[in-house]
Enzyme design. Structure first.
Site, PDB file in Angstrom:
ATOM      1  N   CYS A 131      37.156  72.160  44.955  1.00  0.00           N
ATOM      2  CA  CYS A 131      37.026  70.567  44.770  1.00  0.00           C
ATOM      3  C   CYS A 131      37.346  70.033  46.287  1.00  0.00           C
ATOM      4  CB  CYS A 131      38.578  69.871  44.301  1.00  0.00           C
ATOM      5  SG  CYS A 131      38.841  68.339  44.288  1.00  0.00           S
ATOM      6  N   HIS A 174      35.615  67.058  35.211  1.00  0.00           N
ATOM      7  CA  HIS A 174      36.318  67.333  36.583  1.00  0.00           C
ATOM      8  C   HIS A 174      36.432  65.692  37.249  1.00  0.00           C
ATOM      9  CE1 HIS A 174      37.058  69.477  40.553  1.00  0.00           C
ATOM     10  NE2 HIS A 174      36.951  68.378  41.000  1.00  0.00           N
ATOM     11  N   GLU A 175      35.524  64.899  37.240  1.00  0.00           N
ATOM     12  CA  GLU A 175      35.453  63.692  37.877  1.00  0.00           C
ATOM     13  C   GLU A 175      36.239  62.851  37.043  1.00  0.00           C
ATOM     14  OE1 GLU A 175      34.405  64.197  40.718  1.00  0.00           O
ATOM     15  OE2 GLU A 175      33.134  66.044  40.263  1.00  0.00           O
ATOM     16  N   HIS A 178      39.727  63.060  38.087  1.00  0.00           N
ATOM     17  CA  HIS A 178      40.316  62.262  39.161  1.00  0.00           C
ATOM     18  C   HIS A 178      40.847  60.968  38.936  1.00  0.00           C
ATOM     19  CE1 HIS A 178      39.842  65.462  42.238  1.00  0.00           C
ATOM     20  NE2 HIS A 178      38.462  65.776  42.038  1.00  0.00           N
TER      21      HIS A 178
HETATM   22  C1  NB4 Z   1      33.126  69.037  41.561  1.00  0.00           C
HETATM   23  C2  NB4 Z   1      32.923  70.288  40.578  1.00  0.00           C
HETATM   24  C3  NB4 Z   1      33.815  71.472  40.629  1.00  0.00           C
HETATM   25  C4  NB4 Z   1      33.570  72.170  39.352  1.00  0.00           C
HETATM   26  C5  NB4 Z   1      30.231  73.615  40.340  1.00  0.00           C
HETATM   27  C6  NB4 Z   1      29.925  73.474  41.603  1.00  0.00           C
HETATM   28  C7  NB4 Z   1      30.159  72.714  43.752  1.00  0.00           C
HETATM   29  C8  NB4 Z   1      32.223  70.318  43.801  1.00  0.00           C
HETATM   30  C9  NB4 Z   1      33.203  69.571  43.053  1.00  0.00           C
HETATM   31  C10 NB4 Z   1      33.051  71.266  38.374  1.00  0.00           C
HETATM   32  C11 NB4 Z   1      32.560  69.904  39.118  1.00  0.00           C
HETATM   33  C12 NB4 Z   1      33.432  68.203  43.710  1.00  0.00           C
HETATM   34  C13 NB4 Z   1      34.329  66.273  43.041  1.00  0.00           C
HETATM   35  C14 NB4 Z   1      29.055  73.153  44.117  1.00  0.00           C
HETATM   36  C15 NB4 Z   1      28.178  73.516  43.389  1.00  0.00           C
HETATM   37  C16 NB4 Z   1      25.595  74.356  42.371  1.00  0.00           C
HETATM   38  C17 NB4 Z   1      24.581  73.360  42.642  1.00  0.00           C
HETATM   39  C18 NB4 Z   1      22.925  72.706  44.124  1.00  0.00           C
HETATM   40  C19 NB4 Z   1      22.359  72.781  45.589  1.00  0.00           C
HETATM   41  C20 NB4 Z   1      24.503  73.144  46.409  1.00  0.00           C
HETATM   42  C21 NB4 Z   1      25.000  73.064  45.010  1.00  0.00           C
HETATM   43  C22 NB4 Z   1      26.404  74.130  44.770  1.00  0.00           C
HETATM   44  F1  NB4 Z   1      28.647  72.657  45.346  1.00  0.00           F
HETATM   45  N1  NB4 Z   1      30.523  73.066  42.300  1.00  0.00           N
HETATM   46  N2  NB4 Z   1      30.957  72.076  44.615  1.00  0.00           N
HETATM   47  N3  NB4 Z   1      32.359  71.347  44.335  1.00  0.00           N
HETATM   48  N4  NB4 Z   1      34.578  67.486  43.760  1.00  0.00           N
HETATM   49  N5  NB4 Z   1      28.652  73.809  42.004  1.00  0.00           N
HETATM   50  N6  NB4 Z   1      26.712  74.019  43.324  1.00  0.00           N
HETATM   51  N7  NB4 Z   1      24.116  73.522  44.104  1.00  0.00           N
HETATM   52  O1  NB4 Z   1      30.892  69.526  43.355  1.00  0.00           O
HETATM   53  O2  NB4 Z   1      35.721  67.733  44.298  1.00  0.00           O
HETATM   54  O3  NB4 Z   1      35.579  65.783  42.459  1.00  0.00           O
HETATM   55  O4  NB4 Z   1      23.373  72.333  46.696  1.00  0.00           O
HETATM   56 NI    NI Z   2      37.092  67.256  42.755  1.00  0.00          NI
END
Ligand code: NB4
Ligand code: NI
Length: 204
Positions: A131, A174-175, A178
């Protein structure tokens, strides 16, 4: 533009609050915030921009993470996420031009999103979750509903219903968590963080 310094971290009480429903019509301020949130996600997924501004990659962002206790979220899931084992991957030719359109599996701003029904079956990302408001790794499975039906409003106040499953369902849950003051690690079984129960399928 939104950068990591705009994102509040665990310990800030806003992350534990139930956020307020938004009323329509939305103010120009709220609409701008929504677009800024989506822009943050786009920037965070662009290697060059992310490095330049020190952004952690994200596929979702919720307004409470910006210290705004309102029910507003953005999700941006690139198509490639669910096609990881595809042989044909022209990321080398596709992504060097910033103006070129990228395909997204899910690109949505959601106002007042609610889970209106969910499956008994669960799913969890095999590698756990991270997160942007948590500056440490919290290991463990985060079991969530495998299928959800979401009701949300767009920025114009039109109501939508959306059925999601697996990865997309996990991100949106997840969102929405929040906006309800829930953190991903609230769902981790601290006795046995990595043993999925009978109902939980692992993803990824
Ligand atoms: C939200 C996610 C955490 C688990 C699964 C994932 C990443 C977040 C948090 C479910 C939702 C943010 C919001 C990533 C990621 C895969 C896709 C595309 C190209 C890099 C990217 C990396 F970054 N979680 N981070 N965490 N949050 N996949 N990916 N890729 O997004 O805290 O509340 O760019
Ligand atoms: Ni988060």
């Amino acid at each position: 533009m939104i950068t990591m310094s705009d994102i509040i971290r665990e310990g800030n009480p806003t992350l534990r609050k139930e956020a307020e429903n938004l009323q329509f019509p939305l103010s120009d301020d709220i609409k701008k915030t929504a677009h800024d949130m989506m822009e943050f996600l786009i920037n965070s997924q662009d290697d060059k921009i992310a490095e330049q501004y020190g952004l952690r990659a994200g596929v979702g962002l919720a307004a409470p993470q910006l210290d705004l206790s309102i029910r507003l979220i953005a999700v941006l899931i690139p198509s490639s996420v669910e096609a990881e084992d595809m042989i044909e991957d022209d990321s080398t030719t596709k992504n060097d031009n910033h103006d070129e359109k990228q395909d997204y599996d899910l690109k949505l701003i959601m106002v007042n999103p609610r889970v209106i029904s969910h499956s008994a079956k669960k799913a969890a990302l095999a590698n756990g979750e991270g997160c942007l408001s948590v500056d440490r790794e919290v290991p463990g499975l985060v079991p969530r509903a495998k299928k959800v039906t979401i009701r949300y409003y767009d920025l114009d106040g039109n109501v939508h219903k959306l059925k999601l499953r697996d990865y997309e369902a996990i991100v949106v849950q997840h969102e929405i968590d929040h906006t309800n003051g829930i953190m991903f690690y609230d769902h981790i079984n601290e006795e046995d963080p990595f043993t999925p129960d009978d109902m939980t399928e692992l993803i990824g």
